[in-house]
Design an enzyme around this catalytic site. Sequence first.
Site, PDB file in Angstrom:
ATOM      1  CG  PHE A  10      -1.349   1.206   1.508  1.00 40.02           C
ATOM      2  CD1 PHE A  10      -1.879   2.501   0.814  1.00 40.02           C
ATOM      3  CD2 PHE A  10      -1.263   1.853   2.944  1.00 40.02           C
ATOM      4  CE1 PHE A  10      -2.835   3.290   1.254  1.00 40.02           C
ATOM      5  CE2 PHE A  10      -2.170   2.949   3.253  1.00 40.02           C
ATOM      6  CZ  PHE A  10      -2.622   3.356   2.614  1.00 40.02           C
ATOM      7  CB  ILE A  58      13.320  -7.829   3.050  1.00 37.72           C
ATOM      8  CG1 ILE A  58      12.095  -7.872   3.969  1.00 37.72           C
ATOM      9  CG2 ILE A  58      13.052  -6.514   1.775  1.00 37.72           C
ATOM     10  CD1 ILE A  58      12.144  -7.131   4.925  1.00 37.72           C
ATOM     11  CB  ALA A  81       6.714  -4.282   7.344  1.00 36.11           C
ATOM     12  CB  THR A 132       3.659   1.484  13.389  1.00 32.78           C
ATOM     13  OG1 THR A 132       1.704   1.896  13.746  1.00 32.78           O
ATOM     14  CG2 THR A 132       4.354   0.260  13.782  1.00 32.78           C
ATOM     15  CG  ASP A 133       0.271   5.299  15.527  1.00 32.84           C
ATOM     16  OD1 ASP A 133       0.690   3.993  15.186  1.00 32.84           O
ATOM     17  OD2 ASP A 133      -0.232   6.140  15.319  1.00 32.84           O
ATOM     18  CD  GLU A 134      -0.849  -0.306  15.294  1.00 32.94           C
ATOM     19  OE1 GLU A 134      -0.236  -1.647  15.809  1.00 32.94           O
ATOM     20  OE2 GLU A 134      -1.257  -0.215  14.596  1.00 32.94           O
ATOM     21  CE1 TYR A 158       3.297  -3.680  11.646  1.00 38.43           C
ATOM     22  CE2 TYR A 158       1.942  -2.739  13.490  1.00 38.43           C
ATOM     23  CZ  TYR A 158       2.692  -2.706  11.993  1.00 38.43           C
ATOM     24  OH  TYR A 158       2.919  -1.651  11.201  1.00 38.43           O
ATOM     25  CB  SER A 159       2.976  -3.032  17.785  1.00 40.25           C
ATOM     26  OG  SER A 159       2.721  -4.191  19.314  1.00 40.25           O
ATOM     27  CE  LYS A 162       6.962  -1.305  11.405  1.00 35.22           C
ATOM     28  NZ  LYS A 162       8.516  -1.479   9.828  1.00 35.22           N
ATOM     29  N   PRO A 213     -18.101  -4.800  10.038  1.00 32.86           N
ATOM     30  CG  PRO A 213     -15.753  -6.020   9.721  1.00 32.86           C
ATOM     31  CD  PRO A 213     -17.322  -5.044   8.923  1.00 32.86           C
ATOM     32  CG  ASN A 257     -11.992   2.328  15.433  1.00 32.06           C
ATOM     33  OD1 ASN A 257     -11.207   3.356  14.603  1.00 32.06           O
ATOM     34  ND2 ASN A 257     -11.537   1.575  16.182  1.00 32.06           N
ATOM     35  N   GLY A 292      -6.875  -7.499  23.054  1.00 34.93           N
ATOM     36  CA  GLY A 292      -5.714  -6.553  23.177  1.00 34.93           C
ATOM     37  C   GLY A 292      -5.876  -5.966  22.877  1.00 34.93           C
TER      38      GLY A 292
HETATM   39  P1  NAD Z   1       1.753  -3.774   3.086  1.00 37.86           P
HETATM   40  O1  NAD Z   1       0.916  -4.479   4.166  1.00 37.86           O
HETATM   41  O2  NAD Z   1      -0.008  -2.982   2.183  1.00 37.86           O
HETATM   42  O3  NAD Z   1       2.530  -4.077   2.001  1.00 37.86           O
HETATM   43  C1  NAD Z   1       3.874  -4.882   3.052  1.00 37.86           C
HETATM   44  C2  NAD Z   1       4.902  -5.295   1.200  1.00 37.86           C
HETATM   45  O4  NAD Z   1       5.370  -5.648   1.928  1.00 37.86           O
HETATM   46  C3  NAD Z   1       3.890  -5.317   0.481  1.00 37.86           C
HETATM   47  O5  NAD Z   1       3.770  -5.364  -0.871  1.00 37.86           O
HETATM   48  C4  NAD Z   1       4.485  -7.035   0.540  1.00 37.86           C
HETATM   49  O6  NAD Z   1       4.271  -7.950   0.013  1.00 37.86           O
HETATM   50  C5  NAD Z   1       6.847  -7.125   1.208  1.00 37.86           C
HETATM   51  N1  NAD Z   1       6.502  -8.490   2.428  1.00 37.86           N
HETATM   52  C6  NAD Z   1       6.235  -8.414   2.987  1.00 37.86           C
HETATM   53  N2  NAD Z   1       6.803  -9.452   3.248  1.00 37.86           N
HETATM   54  C7  NAD Z   1       8.352  -9.140   2.759  1.00 37.86           C
HETATM   55  C8  NAD Z   1       9.576  -9.774   2.869  1.00 37.86           C
HETATM   56  N3  NAD Z   1       9.784 -11.104   3.502  1.00 37.86           N
HETATM   57  N4  NAD Z   1      10.469  -9.511   1.880  1.00 37.86           N
HETATM   58  C9  NAD Z   1       9.968  -8.514   0.967  1.00 37.86           C
HETATM   59  N5  NAD Z   1       8.461  -7.807   1.179  1.00 37.86           N
HETATM   60  C10 NAD Z   1       8.404  -8.473   1.484  1.00 37.86           C
HETATM   61  O7  NAD Z   1       2.297  -2.189   4.301  1.00 37.86           O
HETATM   62  P2  NAD Z   1       1.604  -1.047   4.385  1.00 37.86           P
HETATM   63  O8  NAD Z   1       0.285  -0.947   4.982  1.00 37.86           O
HETATM   64  O9  NAD Z   1       2.246  -0.470   2.779  1.00 37.86           O
HETATM   65  O10 NAD Z   1       2.470  -0.855   5.075  1.00 37.86           O
HETATM   66  C11 NAD Z   1       4.139  -0.301   4.786  1.00 37.86           C
HETATM   67  C12 NAD Z   1       5.131  -0.675   6.216  1.00 37.86           C
HETATM   68  O11 NAD Z   1       4.497   1.450   6.940  1.00 37.86           O
HETATM   69  C13 NAD Z   1       5.163  -1.440   6.799  1.00 37.86           C
HETATM   70  O12 NAD Z   1       6.439  -1.025   7.466  1.00 37.86           O
HETATM   71  C14 NAD Z   1       4.379  -0.708   7.862  1.00 37.86           C
HETATM   72  O13 NAD Z   1       4.528  -1.763   9.478  1.00 37.86           O
HETATM   73  C15 NAD Z   1       4.651   0.502   8.222  1.00 37.86           C
HETATM   74  N6  NAD Z   1       3.407   1.217   8.061  1.00 37.86           N
HETATM   75  C16 NAD Z   1       2.323   1.473   7.908  1.00 37.86           C
HETATM   76  C17 NAD Z   1       1.112   2.017   8.242  1.00 37.86           C
HETATM   77  C18 NAD Z   1      -0.893   2.192   7.960  1.00 37.86           C
HETATM   78  O14 NAD Z   1      -1.476   2.198   8.146  1.00 37.86           O
HETATM   79  N7  NAD Z   1      -0.478   0.581   6.727  1.00 37.86           N
HETATM   80  C19 NAD Z   1       0.897   3.158   9.348  1.00 37.86           C
HETATM   81  C20 NAD Z   1       2.209   3.372   9.589  1.00 37.86           C
HETATM   82  C21 NAD Z   1       3.562   2.495   9.188  1.00 37.86           C
HETATM   83  O1  DAU Z   2      -1.483   2.731  14.066  1.00 36.48           O
HETATM   84  C1  DAU Z   2      -0.630   2.428  12.687  1.00 36.48           C
HETATM   85  C2  DAU Z   2      -1.365   1.312  12.079  1.00 36.48           C
HETATM   86  O2  DAU Z   2      -2.354   1.283  11.554  1.00 36.48           O
HETATM   87  C3  DAU Z   2       0.352   0.430  10.994  1.00 36.48           C
HETATM   88  O3  DAU Z   2       1.395   0.080  11.656  1.00 36.48           O
HETATM   89  C4  DAU Z   2      -0.517  -0.781  10.797  1.00 36.48           C
HETATM   90  O4  DAU Z   2       0.858  -1.804   9.367  1.00 36.48           O
HETATM   91  C5  DAU Z   2      -1.737  -0.785  10.724  1.00 36.48           C
HETATM   92  O5  DAU Z   2      -2.886  -1.911   9.651  1.00 36.48           O
HETATM   93  C6  DAU Z   2      -2.720   0.315  11.284  1.00 36.48           C
HETATM   94  O6  DAU Z   2      -3.260  -1.235  12.163  1.00 36.48           O
HETATM   95  P1  DAU Z   2      -4.765  -0.871  13.356  1.00 36.48           P
HETATM   96  O7  DAU Z   2      -4.677  -2.045  13.539  1.00 36.48           O
HETATM   97  O8  DAU Z   2      -4.734   0.686  13.772  1.00 36.48           O
HETATM   98  O9  DAU Z   2      -5.521  -0.840  11.716  1.00 36.48           O
HETATM   99  P2  DAU Z   2      -7.028  -1.173  10.833  1.00 36.48           P
HETATM  100  O10 DAU Z   2      -7.234  -0.780  10.340  1.00 36.48           O
HETATM  101  O11 DAU Z   2      -6.662  -3.075  10.993  1.00 36.48           O
HETATM  102  O12 DAU Z   2      -8.013  -1.182  12.143  1.00 36.48           O
HETATM  103  C7  DAU Z   2      -8.477   0.396  12.317  1.00 36.48           C
HETATM  104  C8  DAU Z   2      -8.603   0.170  14.185  1.00 36.48           C
HETATM  105  O13 DAU Z   2     -10.135  -0.250  13.431  1.00 36.48           O
HETATM  106  C9  DAU Z   2      -8.963  -0.977  15.237  1.00 36.48           C
HETATM  107  O14 DAU Z   2      -8.882   0.391  16.089  1.00 36.48           O
HETATM  108  C10 DAU Z   2      -9.228  -2.091  14.551  1.00 36.48           C
HETATM  109  C11 DAU Z   2     -10.670  -1.330  14.064  1.00 36.48           C
HETATM  110  N1  DAU Z   2     -11.475  -2.334  13.032  1.00 36.48           N
HETATM  111  C12 DAU Z   2     -10.533  -2.963  11.928  1.00 36.48           C
HETATM  112  C13 DAU Z   2     -10.939  -3.815  11.329  1.00 36.48           C
HETATM  113  C14 DAU Z   2      -9.839  -4.778  10.630  1.00 36.48           C
HETATM  114  C15 DAU Z   2     -12.482  -2.696  12.993  1.00 36.48           C
HETATM  115  O15 DAU Z   2     -13.443  -2.556  14.169  1.00 36.48           O
HETATM  116  N2  DAU Z   2     -12.967  -3.644  12.511  1.00 36.48           N
HETATM  117  C16 DAU Z   2     -12.472  -4.458  11.244  1.00 36.48           C
HETATM  118  O16 DAU Z   2     -13.477  -5.476   9.917  1.00 36.48           O
END
Ligand code: NAD
Ligand code: DAU
Length: 355
Positions: A10, A58, A81, A132-134, A158-159, A162, A213, A257, A292
């Site tokens: 993403f 990686i 990741a 991440t902030d997590e 996950y967190s 990270k 959901p 949410n 959790g």
């Molecule tokens: P994502 O899950 O959409 O994409 C992860 C990508 O990494 C995928 O293309 C996957 O194929 C690749 N990948 C996974 N394992 C791998 C490996 N072993 N070797 C090479 N490639 C691999 O994740 P995202 O939401 O784009 O997040 C990207 C980064 O940003 C992550 O490090 C995540 O922790 C961090 N982050 C995400 C968010 C968020 O809200 N999505 C917020 C803060 C930080």
């Molecule tokens: O804070 C940064 C993080 O944000 C990133 O590090 C993670 O990679 C990213 O996935 C995201 O984590 P969250 O757990 O906050 O994101 P998610 O979209 O899974 O959930 C957002 C909030 O919504 C969380 O409080 C859980 C809730 N949720 C999620 C899903 C999938 C629901 O209520 N229903 C759902 O079906």
Amino acid sequence: MIFVTGGAGFIGSNFILNWMKNNDESILNIDKLTYAGNLSSLQTVEKNKNYHFSQTDITDHDGIAQLFETFKPRAVLNFAAESHVDRSIHGPSDFIQTNIVGTFTLLDCAKRYWVTLEGEAKINFRFVHVSTDEVYGSLELEDPAFNEKTPYAPNSPYSASKAASDHLVRAYYHTYGLPVITTNCSNNYGPFQFPEKLIPLVIHNALMEKPLPIYGDGANVRDWLYVGDHCDAIVAILLDGRLGETYNIGGENEKRNIQVVDAICEHLDTLRPRANGKSYKELKTFVKDRPGHDKRYAIDATKIKKELDWQPKETFNSGLKRTIEWYLENFLWVDNIVSGEYKTWVVKNYKDKSI
Ligand code: NAD
Ligand code: DAU
């Protein structure tokens, strides 16, 4: 050349698309292509002479070392990741491998390469670790937002993975002098987000007339940032970030949410009214909570704003509207995913959540 790991995901794909609009410098996208990696997000740049792709894990030390030797990058941006909290609860092992061992492997290969560089090339090399902030854990409603000095207290596999990766990055700076910078960002949303995450999941389910959901009582708070604003922050950090520092990135858009789901329904009610004339809000369904489940995240982004003059361009309302419009125009992108592996994930994740 710049290495972007996880560029088929993403945030990585949004970063590459933005970068290629504004820069001539080449990118090597290094991605294992897990369930979350989708090269179709990069269709518009795949023929660009400055875009290259390597399907490499990686954690593969020899493979990564070979890429350093062949392409001699001036920077590494580590997005790769396992990123979904719910998946880390069902199966933490991949998170340990990719997020910890993978980051270690990249750091080790980067260090071995960096020590061979001389002069400007050595001084200018950068390793930017996207985190991440997590890692800071969960806030109570009255607590101040996370700043860069907030102690780490990760709560999910996950967190925790990270957080471990962030510590390794820090150690490579303090021990070996590798020029690293770490970013800790809040929840992103925008185009090309895999529909397991709240916002794209709710948009897709609504359009499919499926339940929306909401875990627990829907009162958990996240701080939402449009993905393009996150990408701009990373460019600013690559350019001018101070070595060995960490930067918090966030939108100062704290929402419960339930507010997020309601806002999506309201936009959809206007942009794509339901055939039965009712609001999408009627599809809201409270389900069993995530184990959790962190109550609240909030980011204090003062440091990056002051030091690097970064500001988010999108408000939550403008960014969300833009995102929903993108999903409406690109319904096929999501539907192709939903018809694949994602289906089995939905069964596994929601079967005990009594939708
Ligand atoms: P994502 O899950 O959409 O994409 C992860 C990508 O990494 C995928 O293309 C996957 O194929 C690749 N990948 C996974 N394992 C791998 C490996 N072993 N070797 C090479 N490639 C691999 O994740 P995202 O939401 O784009 O997040 C990207 C980064 O940003 C992550 O490090 C995540 O922790 C961090 N982050 C995400 C968010 C968020 O809200 N999505 C917020 C803060 C930080
Ligand atoms: O804070 C940064 C993080 O944000 C990133 O590090 C993670 O990679 C990213 O996935 C995201 O984590 P969250 O757990 O906050 O994101 P998610 O979209 O899974 O959930 C957002 C909030 O919504 C969380 O409080 C859980 C809730 N949720 C999620 C899903 C999938 C629901 O209520 N229903 C759902 O079906």
